[in-house]
Design an enzyme around this catalytic site. Structure first.
Site, PDB file in Angstrom:
ATOM      1  N   SER A  49      -3.275  62.267  15.850  1.00 28.17           N
ATOM      2  CA  SER A  49      -2.095  61.613  15.272  1.00 28.17           C
ATOM      3  C   SER A  49      -2.181  60.102  15.433  1.00 28.17           C
ATOM      4  CB  SER A  49      -0.868  62.157  16.027  1.00 28.17           C
ATOM      5  OG  SER A  49       0.303  61.505  15.610  1.00 28.17           O
ATOM      6  N   SER A 171       0.536  49.014  25.986  1.00 26.90           N
ATOM      7  CA  SER A 171       1.641  48.628  25.098  1.00 26.90           C
ATOM      8  C   SER A 171       2.190  47.274  25.536  1.00 26.90           C
ATOM      9  CB  SER A 171       2.756  49.674  25.195  1.00 26.90           C
ATOM     10  OG  SER A 171       3.965  49.144  24.689  1.00 26.90           O
ATOM     11  N   TYR A 197       8.299  54.490  30.570  1.00 23.38           N
ATOM     12  CA  TYR A 197       7.137  54.276  29.691  1.00 23.38           C
ATOM     13  C   TYR A 197       6.506  52.911  29.964  1.00 23.38           C
ATOM     14  CZ  TYR A 197       4.717  53.231  25.256  1.00 23.38           C
ATOM     15  OH  TYR A 197       3.792  52.860  24.296  1.00 23.38           O
ATOM     16  N   LYS A 201       2.732  51.711  31.324  1.00 24.03           N
ATOM     17  CA  LYS A 201       1.849  50.782  30.606  1.00 24.03           C
ATOM     18  C   LYS A 201       1.443  49.625  31.524  1.00 24.03           C
ATOM     19  CE  LYS A 201       1.604  53.348  27.122  1.00 24.03           C
ATOM     20  NZ  LYS A 201       0.334  53.895  26.623  1.00 24.03           N
ATOM     21  N   THR A 230       3.891  55.022  13.584  1.00 21.93           N
ATOM     22  CA  THR A 230       3.294  56.303  13.978  1.00 21.93           C
ATOM     23  C   THR A 230       4.421  57.289  14.317  1.00 21.93           C
ATOM     24  OG1 THR A 230       3.231  55.736  16.325  1.00 21.93           O
ATOM     25  CG2 THR A 230       1.298  55.124  15.016  1.00 21.93           C
TER      26      THR A 230
HETATM   27  N1  LIG Z   1       2.699  52.991  17.681  1.00 20.89           N
HETATM   28  C1  LIG Z   1       2.944  51.900  18.369  1.00 20.89           C
HETATM   29  O1  LIG Z   1       3.583  50.936  17.869  1.00 20.89           O
HETATM   30  C2  LIG Z   1       2.492  51.777  19.782  1.00 20.89           C
HETATM   31  C3  LIG Z   1       2.837  50.611  20.468  1.00 20.89           C
HETATM   32  C4  LIG Z   1       2.401  50.465  21.768  1.00 20.89           C
HETATM   33  C5  LIG Z   1       1.604  51.430  22.346  1.00 20.89           C
HETATM   34  N2  LIG Z   1       1.316  52.568  21.659  1.00 20.89           N
HETATM   35  C6  LIG Z   1       0.473  53.553  22.342  1.00 20.89           C
HETATM   36  O2  LIG Z   1      -0.436  54.113  21.436  1.00 20.89           O
HETATM   37  C7  LIG Z   1      -0.855  55.393  21.899  1.00 20.89           C
HETATM   38  C8  LIG Z   1      -0.853  56.357  20.726  1.00 20.89           C
HETATM   39  O3  LIG Z   1       0.476  56.522  20.273  1.00 20.89           O
HETATM   40  P1  LIG Z   1       0.870  56.629  18.738  1.00 20.89           P
HETATM   41  O4  LIG Z   1       1.816  55.530  18.462  1.00 20.89           O
HETATM   42  O5  LIG Z   1      -0.341  56.794  17.917  1.00 20.89           O
HETATM   43  O6  LIG Z   1       1.738  57.965  18.766  1.00 20.89           O
HETATM   44  P2  LIG Z   1       1.510  59.443  18.198  1.00 20.89           P
HETATM   45  O7  LIG Z   1       1.163  59.376  16.756  1.00 20.89           O
HETATM   46  O8  LIG Z   1       2.679  60.229  18.623  1.00 20.89           O
HETATM   47  O9  LIG Z   1       0.230  59.912  18.993  1.00 20.89           O
HETATM   48  C9  LIG Z   1       0.288  60.259  20.351  1.00 20.89           C
HETATM   49  C10 LIG Z   1      -0.840  61.233  20.576  1.00 20.89           C
HETATM   50  O10 LIG Z   1      -0.886  61.567  21.965  1.00 20.89           O
HETATM   51  C11 LIG Z   1      -0.956  62.974  22.048  1.00 20.89           C
HETATM   52  N3  LIG Z   1      -0.474  63.476  23.330  1.00 20.89           N
HETATM   53  C12 LIG Z   1       0.757  63.365  23.878  1.00 20.89           C
HETATM   54  N4  LIG Z   1       0.800  63.999  25.056  1.00 20.89           N
HETATM   55  C13 LIG Z   1      -0.439  64.507  25.265  1.00 20.89           C
HETATM   56  C14 LIG Z   1      -1.028  65.266  26.291  1.00 20.89           C
HETATM   57  N5  LIG Z   1      -0.335  65.645  27.371  1.00 20.89           N
HETATM   58  N6  LIG Z   1      -2.326  65.624  26.190  1.00 20.89           N
HETATM   59  C15 LIG Z   1      -3.051  65.261  25.113  1.00 20.89           C
HETATM   60  N7  LIG Z   1      -2.539  64.554  24.085  1.00 20.89           N
HETATM   61  C16 LIG Z   1      -1.246  64.185  24.166  1.00 20.89           C
HETATM   62  C17 LIG Z   1      -0.117  63.472  20.905  1.00 20.89           C
HETATM   63  O11 LIG Z   1      -0.352  64.840  20.660  1.00 20.89           O
HETATM   64  P3  LIG Z   1       0.714  65.731  19.825  1.00 20.89           P
HETATM   65  O12 LIG Z   1       0.513  65.369  18.387  1.00 20.89           O
HETATM   66  O13 LIG Z   1       0.304  67.111  20.158  1.00 20.89           O
HETATM   67  O14 LIG Z   1       2.066  65.370  20.331  1.00 20.89           O
HETATM   68  C18 LIG Z   1      -0.623  62.556  19.826  1.00 20.89           C
HETATM   69  O15 LIG Z   1      -1.856  63.009  19.340  1.00 20.89           O
HETATM   70  C19 LIG Z   1       0.080  55.758  23.026  1.00 20.89           C
HETATM   71  O16 LIG Z   1      -0.560  55.571  24.265  1.00 20.89           O
HETATM   72  C20 LIG Z   1       1.229  54.763  22.881  1.00 20.89           C
HETATM   73  O17 LIG Z   1       1.828  54.489  24.107  1.00 20.89           O
HETATM   74  C21 LIG Z   1       1.741  52.744  20.394  1.00 20.89           C
END
Ligand SMILES: NC(=O)c1ccc[n+]([C@@H]2O[C@H](COP(=O)([O-])OP(=O)(O)OC[C@H]3O[C@@H](n4cnc5c(N)ncnc54)[C@H](OP(=O)(O)O)[C@@H]3O)[C@@H](O)[C@H]2O)c1
Length: 308
Positions: A49, A171, A197, A201, A230
């Site tokens: 994802s 983050s 959270y 981070k 996302t």
């Molecule tokens: N998007 C942003 O603006 C943003 C900003 C700052 C930091 N981040 C960081 O980016 C990273 C990715 O997030 P995203 O925004 O891409 O969100 P996302 O689309 O929700 O992706 C999160 C991914 O982590 C997986 N996950 C959650 N718990 C897990 C576990 N226990 N074991 C294995 N996989 C697990 C989810 O699996 P499922 O699909 O099964 O739930 C999903 O594949 C995260 O570390 C987040 O903190 C994102």
């Protein structure tokens, strides 16, 4: 121009958003990511994802052997099938792994054969209520910090053989927090998911710095993606999402620095840094968020204990 850039970066909004990416991208070196990753083995947690999926796609397109580490087999299979359809010659391997469960992490690494050139600790959660895993750890802490620490520790021999790279997707939320070990462990009267959270981070970035000192033959990098559109942002921060939706980065833009850190040729001597849009950035915006060296060591001991 440099002054305008500095003002826009200080605004945060016009830096973390899509316009920030487009502005910063003007100084990117395109050749950095025009490399072959043939023969390189990459592991990505949460690869089904958002940013993890975008990272997997970019690295598979460069020829890497990509291991998709996903907690849900069905969602993992759907992601792998989508990638295979788009990139028919991609070398993709799906593994079921819930990174918040230390026993699962151990089992996964025991069964994993082959070298590891790049590990991307990307999986992350921002739950709004406190939950503990079956092993007794607060879920945000277990997913974002403990599990990745255990995975990195267990993969060290393989990473060392390859003189590999470990990338942590952190983050910009960390800027709001000073490390607090009680909050990290969920020892609070009222749980606040956003604070929990951001604490994880902050911990991720400190551990990235500590790893770099302890393992000089591996390149450790933490990065933050800015604000990207996302599923996590939509479901965990619905109000923020409604307000910023039109300004958010695409997942590819959010993942760009993680991809660059996995492939960029000039990272020698740059381990332990925190990156944003392919440039090292400060880990603190205010002095009050700085932790003591004792707390840094306490954090290391806290995450090391359950992993031993
Ligand atoms: N998007 C942003 O603006 C943003 C900003 C700052 C930091 N981040 C960081 O980016 C990273 C990715 O997030 P995203 O925004 O891409 O969100 P996302 O689309 O929700 O992706 C999160 C991914 O982590 C997986 N996950 C959650 N718990 C897990 C576990 N226990 N074991 C294995 N996989 C697990 C989810 O699996 P499922 O699909 O099964 O739930 C999903 O594949 C995260 O570390 C987040 O903190 C994102």
């Amino acid at each position: 121009m440099a002054l305008l850039d500095a003002i826009l970066d200080a605004s945060v909004v016009f830096s973390f958003d899509r316009s920030g990416f487009e502005r910063h991208a003007q100084r990117f070196v395109a050749a950095d990511t025009r490399v072959s990753m043939q023969g390189k083995s990459v592991l990505i947690t949460g690869a089904n994802s958002g940013l993890g999926f975008a990272t997997a796609r970019a690295l598979a397109a460069l020829g890497a052997t990509v291991h998709l580490l996903c907690r849900d087999e069905g969602r993992g299979r759907a992601a792998r099938d989508a990638l295979s359809k788009e990139l028919p010659s991609a070398d993709l391997h799906l593994h079921q792994l819930d990174v918040s469960v230390l026993a699962e992490v151990r089992r996964f690494v025991e069964g994993f054969k082959g070298p590891v050139d790049v590990l991307v600790n990307n999986a992350g959660v921002l739950p709004d209520t406190m939950t503990r895993t079956a092993e007794g750890h607060e879920l945000t802490f277990a997913t974002n910090v403990l599990g990745p620490f255990a995975l990195t520790t267990a993969l060290l021999p393989k990473l060392l053989v390859a003189k590999g790279r470990v990338i942590t997707v952190a983050s910009g939320g960390l800027y709001t927090q000073k490390l607090s070990l009680p909050i990290l462990q969920g020892a609070v009267e009222r749980f606040d998911g956003v604070v929990a959270y951001a604490q994880t981070k902050r911990a991720e970035v400190i551990l990235n710095e500590l790893w770099a000192v302890k393992q000089p033959d591996i390149t450790f990098s933490a990065m933050h993606p800015g604000w990207a559109d996302t599923p996590a942002v939509q479901s965990s921060l619905p109000r923020f999402y409604r307000l910023t939706r039109s300004r958010l980065r695409t997942p590819d833009q959010g993942a760009d620095t993680a991809v660059w850190l996995a492939v960029a040729p000039r990272l020698a001597g740059k381990s332990g840094l925190f990156w944003f849009d392919r440039a090292p950035v400060s880990t603190h915006l205010a002095r009050w968020t700085k932790e003591s060296s004792e707390d840094r060591e306490r954090l290391w001991r806290l995450v090391e204990q359950p992993v031993r």
